[in-house]
Design a protein around this motif. Sequence first.
Motif, PDB file in Angstrom:
ATOM      1  N   ASP A 327       0.841  -1.190   0.000  1.00 46.32           N
ATOM      2  CA  ASP A 327       0.000   0.000   0.000  1.00 46.32           C
ATOM      3  C   ASP A 327       0.881   1.246   0.000  1.00 46.32           C
ATOM      4  OD1 ASP A 327      -2.303   1.517   0.125  1.00 46.32           O
ATOM      5  OD2 ASP A 327      -2.643   1.233   2.270  1.00 46.32           O
ATOM      6  N   ILE A 328       0.312   2.359  -0.442  1.00 45.40           N
ATOM      7  CA  ILE A 328       1.010   3.639  -0.307  1.00 45.40           C
ATOM      8  C   ILE A 328       0.033   4.678   0.243  1.00 45.40           C
ATOM      9  CG2 ILE A 328       2.700   3.231  -2.144  1.00 45.40           C
ATOM     10  CD1 ILE A 328       1.000   5.043  -3.975  1.00 45.40           C
ATOM     11  N   GLU A 329       0.581   5.717   0.867  1.00 45.17           N
ATOM     12  CA  GLU A 329      -0.207   6.863   1.331  1.00 45.17           C
ATOM     13  C   GLU A 329       0.547   8.115   0.930  1.00 45.17           C
ATOM     14  OE1 GLU A 329      -3.392   8.302   2.264  1.00 45.17           O
ATOM     15  OE2 GLU A 329      -3.352   6.532   3.562  1.00 45.17           O
ATOM     16  N   ALA A 369       1.699  -3.909  11.730  1.00 42.82           N
ATOM     17  CA  ALA A 369       1.691  -2.450  11.596  1.00 42.82           C
ATOM     18  C   ALA A 369       1.034  -2.108  10.269  1.00 42.82           C
ATOM     19  CB  ALA A 369       3.114  -1.900  11.643  1.00 42.82           C
ATOM     20  N   SER A 370       0.194  -1.089  10.263  1.00 39.80           N
ATOM     21  CA  SER A 370      -0.454  -0.725   9.004  1.00 39.80           C
ATOM     22  C   SER A 370      -0.777   0.757   8.988  1.00 39.80           C
ATOM     23  CB  SER A 370      -1.732  -1.538   8.792  1.00 39.80           C
ATOM     24  OG  SER A 370      -2.641  -1.304   9.839  1.00 39.80           O
ATOM     25  N   ILE A 371      -0.862   1.316   7.782  1.00 42.40           N
ATOM     26  CA  ILE A 371      -1.220   2.718   7.606  1.00 42.40           C
ATOM     27  C   ILE A 371      -2.669   2.898   8.061  1.00 42.40           C
ATOM     28  CG2 ILE A 371      -1.601   4.538   5.898  1.00 42.40           C
ATOM     29  CD1 ILE A 371       0.648   3.195   4.214  1.00 42.40           C
ATOM     30  N   GLY A 372      -2.909   3.930   8.869  1.00 42.67           N
ATOM     31  CA  GLY A 372      -4.259   4.172   9.385  1.00 42.67           C
ATOM     32  C   GLY A 372      -5.053   5.125   8.498  1.00 42.67           C
ATOM     33  N   ASN A 373      -5.939   5.882   9.122  1.00 42.69           N
ATOM     34  CA  ASN A 373      -6.801   6.806   8.388  1.00 42.69           C
ATOM     35  C   ASN A 373      -6.092   8.158   8.257  1.00 42.69           C
ATOM     36  OD1 ASN A 373      -8.936   7.990   7.176  1.00 42.69           O
ATOM     37  ND2 ASN A 373     -10.337   7.894   8.906  1.00 42.69           N
ATOM     38  N   ARG A 383      -0.705   8.784  10.516  1.00 42.23           N
ATOM     39  CA  ARG A 383      -1.390   7.962  11.516  1.00 42.23           C
ATOM     40  C   ARG A 383      -1.261   6.494  11.103  1.00 42.23           C
ATOM     41  NH1 ARG A 383      -6.812  10.035  13.933  1.00 42.23           N
ATOM     42  NH2 ARG A 383      -5.203  11.239  15.010  1.00 42.23           N
ATOM     43  N   TYR A 384      -0.794   5.672  12.040  1.00 38.76           N
ATOM     44  CA  TYR A 384      -0.696   4.238  11.755  1.00 38.76           C
ATOM     45  C   TYR A 384      -1.127   3.439  12.982  1.00 38.76           C
ATOM     46  CZ  TYR A 384       3.813   4.043  14.295  1.00 38.76           C
ATOM     47  OH  TYR A 384       4.788   4.089  15.250  1.00 38.76           O
ATOM     48  N   GLN A 391       0.485  -7.428  22.631  1.00 37.13           N
ATOM     49  CA  GLN A 391       0.486  -5.960  22.742  1.00 37.13           C
ATOM     50  C   GLN A 391      -0.842  -5.397  22.241  1.00 37.13           C
ATOM     51  OE1 GLN A 391       3.017  -3.626  23.692  1.00 37.13           O
ATOM     52  NE2 GLN A 391       1.368  -2.154  23.398  1.00 37.13           N
ATOM     53  N   PRO A 392      -1.659  -4.818  23.141  1.00 36.38           N
ATOM     54  CA  PRO A 392      -2.926  -4.230  22.693  1.00 36.38           C
ATOM     55  C   PRO A 392      -2.723  -3.216  21.570  1.00 36.38           C
ATOM     56  CG  PRO A 392      -2.870  -4.342  25.083  1.00 36.38           C
ATOM     57  CD  PRO A 392      -1.502  -4.734  24.612  1.00 36.38           C
ATOM     58  N   SER A 393      -3.729  -3.082  20.745  1.00 30.38           N
ATOM     59  CA  SER A 393      -3.647  -2.236  19.560  1.00 30.38           C
ATOM     60  C   SER A 393      -3.495  -0.764  19.932  1.00 30.38           C
ATOM     61  CB  SER A 393      -4.899  -2.433  18.718  1.00 30.38           C
ATOM     62  OG  SER A 393      -4.834  -1.639  17.566  1.00 30.38           O
ATOM     63  N   SER A 394      -2.609  -0.089  19.212  1.00 30.57           N
ATOM     64  CA  SER A 394      -2.401   1.348  19.434  1.00 30.57           C
ATOM     65  C   SER A 394      -2.608   2.113  18.137  1.00 30.57           C
ATOM     66  CB  SER A 394      -0.974   1.627  19.922  1.00 30.57           C
ATOM     67  OG  SER A 394      -0.750   1.048  21.180  1.00 30.57           O
ATOM     68  N   VAL A 395      -3.173   3.303  18.261  1.00 27.10           N
ATOM     69  CA  VAL A 395      -3.209   4.260  17.150  1.00 27.10           C
ATOM     70  C   VAL A 395      -2.126   5.290  17.441  1.00 27.10           C
ATOM     71  CG1 VAL A 395      -4.583   5.980  15.930  1.00 27.10           C
ATOM     72  CG2 VAL A 395      -5.678   3.898  16.801  1.00 27.10           C
ATOM     73  N   ILE A 396      -1.196   5.439  16.499  1.00 33.12           N
ATOM     74  CA  ILE A 396      -0.006   6.264  16.739  1.00 33.12           C
ATOM     75  C   ILE A 396       0.111   7.327  15.657  1.00 33.12           C
ATOM     76  CG2 ILE A 396       2.524   6.219  16.963  1.00 33.12           C
ATOM     77  CD1 ILE A 396       2.196   3.230  17.799  1.00 33.12           C
ATOM     78  N   ASP A 397       0.418   8.535  16.072  1.00 31.33           N
ATOM     79  CA  ASP A 397       0.708   9.621  15.129  1.00 31.33           C
ATOM     80  C   ASP A 397       2.218   9.837  15.077  1.00 31.33           C
ATOM     81  OD1 ASP A 397      -1.923   9.959  14.552  1.00 31.33           O
ATOM     82  OD2 ASP A 397      -2.143  11.924  15.504  1.00 31.33           O
TER      83      ASP A 397
END
Length: 689
Positions: A327-329, A369-373, A383-384, A391-397
């Motif tokens: 994927d790309i962003e 790990a994946s690209i987020g919104n 945002r990924y 390891q519980p899921s994290s949203v990271i900037d």
Amino acid sequence: MTDFNSELIAPKAKKIKKELTIHNDVRVDNYYWLNQREDKDVLEYLNAENDYTNAVLKSTESFQKSLFEEMKSRIKEDDQSVPYKFNGYWYITKFEQGKDYPIYTRKKETLEAKEEILFDCNQMAKGYSYFKIGGFSVSEDNTLVSFSIDTVSRRQYTIKIKNLITGEILDDTIENTTGSSTWASDNKTIFYAKKDEVTLRSDKIFSHKIGEKVEDDRLVFIEEDETFHTYVYKSKSRKYLIIGSSSTQTSEYQILPANNPEGDFKVFQSRERNLEYSIAHYNDSFYIITNKDGATNFKVQKTLETATAKENWVDVIPHREDVLVEDIEIFKNYLVVNERKNGLNHLRIISWDKKEDYYLDFESETYTASIGNNPDFNSNVLRYTFNALTQPSSVIDYNFKTKTKEIKKEQEVLDKSFDKNNYTSERIWATARDGKKIPMSVVYKKGIKLDGTNPLLQYAYGSYGSTIDPYFSTIRLSLLDRGFIYVIAHIRGSEYLGRPWYEDGKLLNKMNTFTDFIDCSKYLIEKKYTSSEHLYAMGGSAGGLLMGAVINLNPKLYKGVIAAVPFVDVVTTMLDDTIPLTTGEYDEWGNPNNKDYYHYMKSYSPYDNVVEKEYPNLLVTTGLHDSQVQYWEPAKWVAKLRELKTDNNLLLLKTDMDAGHGGASGRFEALKEVALEYAFLFYLEGITD
């Protein structure tokens, strides 16, 4: 195992002989009659199987309830998503205590602004046993929103329009769609895809002007090729409307400036067999992920928007044998590439000025790990999402300028006894019978001795190039805390080890998927993770086909198997082009109208290979309204197994009479299905609390 009441009499489906002949080969199907969804005898049989399953597992009823409450108690009920900004508004999805469905909201410009409720699905779901909102799209002037709902669970969505100023739902009602729609720049035209009434293939793109009659909608495109489906969306730049057409191995796109909704779409690059590509617009160019020129693992190319044919495409990131481009962003100043190497995700950051090119650091042996919104072009923040088995899921900037990471949200586990340090994960490699190394992601509670006595649940999918990455699950803790080891087998048919890993597990290589799973099981036994007395297997949909094939090939390897919505009557389904999905699947399984594919498919089709022998304990689940794997496949399979198996092991069929392929729609209703599955495993292990 607790002895179940042997006096219970299992349902016995009547036999009506039907001969199915092709390529001078005759198959006899005594349970073909079960495919009449409205037939009284069919419904009586499915209900009888449900009653039998409930009776056999009656002793687990209170345990199921406590499992449900236990799993539910770990989940934060009053929860909300990390806000994202798009076109002047912050969008937030939230859940409220004791409610099953999401509430979609937005706030203008700042998070301190007044909250607007777009949709309260708890109100909208009233009176329905199933409810799902398929997606929504806001007009560019932020005054209207198109949205879709499904109240049957056959993924046939009805699109409606809401006025966000007045709250009024307009009269425009468009039925039998894919559920997604997109706006032109004029704020009064939406584009959407309709489905064929019988096959449910999305085959037509229409445009609709708000307030006009739906029957007058303009037919923009018809996808004539039955192996393709079509869809429509808008580029992230919002400059282009894009129609996509794709089959398993071929794709084609058409583009139209979003400010010219009455215009004609122009083909980006005409379809060519085995040419796959996807497109993203930026400035005056399109960036393309493609397998052109034998780029098996895909590469990134670019071309000017005025010259889109493939002869104009030039390399941005050349093809590499050991790296899959997923994927790309695109951002104003950076290109982000989601790559996969040796099974693991990597996020690569490249500045457009070429001064920077580096990878984000993930310090873990096995993770996801994946690209987020990231809808905002001008943002300096990526945002990924990141999580792992422990390891519980994290949203990271991640800030491109400062090179710093900010955890915006980490999944909460509402269990005071939970400590991620109490669990351990690892990646191990089994050797397949042809010498290939098959990776497995493993998680268990620390302190377990690997002495062959541990119950172990081995899960896999293994089709369509779909990769089951190692992910964290609060629900799974109910297994781990009772001594289970959980294993995801990354077998061929997925893209875990790149595109060739997928190619080696499809069509006339499909048998590799099944033997890989078995060889993983044997390795787990050999290394004393478990034994045949404590080994369980699970898969759903195409993973249910995997379960059916595996127990035909090596039934004594497993104590119990869970097959969820299993695709088990492969030959009959693939010969019936009126069934949803069939024609689009020829590149995955083969077209059985071709003699070679027919005989190969027949050699592994679970239903066709049921014979008189012992099978492991089985729990089979399905949904009456399933549009992907029709309910009659598992129903026929169970009926035939019941007729021919020579053991006294459990054979249970549970049909959700209200749901389809994805199961129940409520946030917590689905946990009842998991509680049933876990209770089945615990029952076989003699675990009672």
